[in-house]
Design a protein around this motif. Structure first.
Motif, short mmCIF file in Angstrom:
data_model
loop_
_atom_site.label_atom_id
_atom_site.label_comp_id
_atom_site.label_asym_id
_atom_site.label_seq_id
_atom_site.Cartn_x
_atom_site.Cartn_y
_atom_site.Cartn_z
N ASP A 1 54.49 -10.64 -17.89
CA ASP A 1 54.38 -11.31 -16.59
C ASP A 1 53.10 -10.91 -15.86
O ASP A 1 52.43 -11.75 -15.27
CB ASP A 1 55.60 -10.98 -15.71
N THR A 2 52.77 -9.63 -15.92
CA THR A 2 51.54 -9.15 -15.27
C THR A 2 50.31 -9.74 -15.95
O THR A 2 49.36 -10.15 -15.28
CB THR A 2 51.50 -7.61 -15.29
N LEU B 1 49.85 -13.31 -14.86
CA LEU B 1 49.28 -13.39 -13.53
C LEU B 1 47.77 -13.11 -13.57
O LEU B 1 46.99 -13.79 -12.89
CB LEU B 1 49.99 -12.43 -12.57
N THR B 2 47.37 -12.14 -14.37
CA THR B 2 45.94 -11.86 -14.53
C THR B 2 45.22 -13.09 -15.07
O THR B 2 44.14 -13.46 -14.60
CB THR B 2 45.72 -10.65 -15.45
N ALA C 1 46.13 -16.22 -14.77
CA ALA C 1 46.08 -17.23 -13.71
C ALA C 1 44.98 -16.91 -12.71
O ALA C 1 44.23 -17.79 -12.28
CB ALA C 1 47.43 -17.31 -13.01
N ARG C 2 44.86 -15.64 -12.36
CA ARG C 2 43.81 -15.24 -11.42
C ARG C 2 42.42 -15.46 -12.01
O ARG C 2 41.49 -15.83 -11.28
CB ARG C 2 44.00 -13.78 -11.01
N ALA D 1 50.12 -20.20 -9.35
CA ALA D 1 50.58 -18.83 -9.67
C ALA D 1 49.60 -17.80 -9.13
O ALA D 1 50.00 -16.76 -8.60
CB ALA D 1 50.73 -18.68 -11.18
N ALA D 2 48.30 -18.09 -9.23
CA ALA D 2 47.29 -17.17 -8.74
C ALA D 2 47.40 -17.00 -7.22
O ALA D 2 47.26 -15.90 -6.69
CB ALA D 2 45.89 -17.64 -9.12
N SER E 1 50.13 -17.50 -5.35
CA SER E 1 51.40 -16.90 -4.94
C SER E 1 51.58 -15.48 -5.45
O SER E 1 52.43 -14.75 -4.94
CB SER E 1 52.57 -17.76 -5.39
N GLY E 2 50.79 -15.10 -6.45
CA GLY E 2 50.94 -13.76 -7.05
C GLY E 2 50.17 -12.76 -6.34
O GLY E 2 50.22 -11.61 -6.26
#
Length: 103
Positions: free
Chosen positions: A58-59, A62-63, A65-66, A99-100, A102-103
């Motif tokens: 999950d992490t 997110l990376t 997406a960022r 996702a980027a 909201s994360g």
């Protein structure tokens, strides 16, 4: 990006070395769990391993997406441009950007 670089001895370096270490650690943990004589403890350990791996995945997502958002911003890309650059649909690119944010 040189993810698969190797040193002179053929060992992975940089990101490749980190990923190799993660896989190696996972396999060692998995083998230890498989060898546990107490099956209840083995099950609990396997559950802990699965939870930890899911959290890492999950992490990492997110990376990713960022990084997509940073590419879009750095290059001034439209959603369609980002999707084309990353080889995905506009809908998937939009999911990454959301996702980027909201994360």
């Amino acid at each position: 990006m040189n993810e698969s670089a190797h040193d002179h001895a053929g060992e992975p370096t940089g990101l490749g070395a980190g990923l190799h270490a993660i896989w190696q650690t996972y396999h060692e943990a998995n083998e230890a769990i498989q060898a546990m004589p107490d099956l209840g403890s083995a099950y609990e350990s396997a559950t802990g391993l699965a939870v930890a791996m899911r959290q890492m995945a999950d992490t990492a997502a997110l990376t990713r997406a960022r990084m997509a958002a940073r590419i879009r911003d750095a290059e001034g890309l439209s959603l369609a441009g980002l999707a084309a650059k990353l080889g995905m649909s506009k809908a998937r690119a939009d999911q990454l950007l959301k996702a980027a944010r909201s994360g």
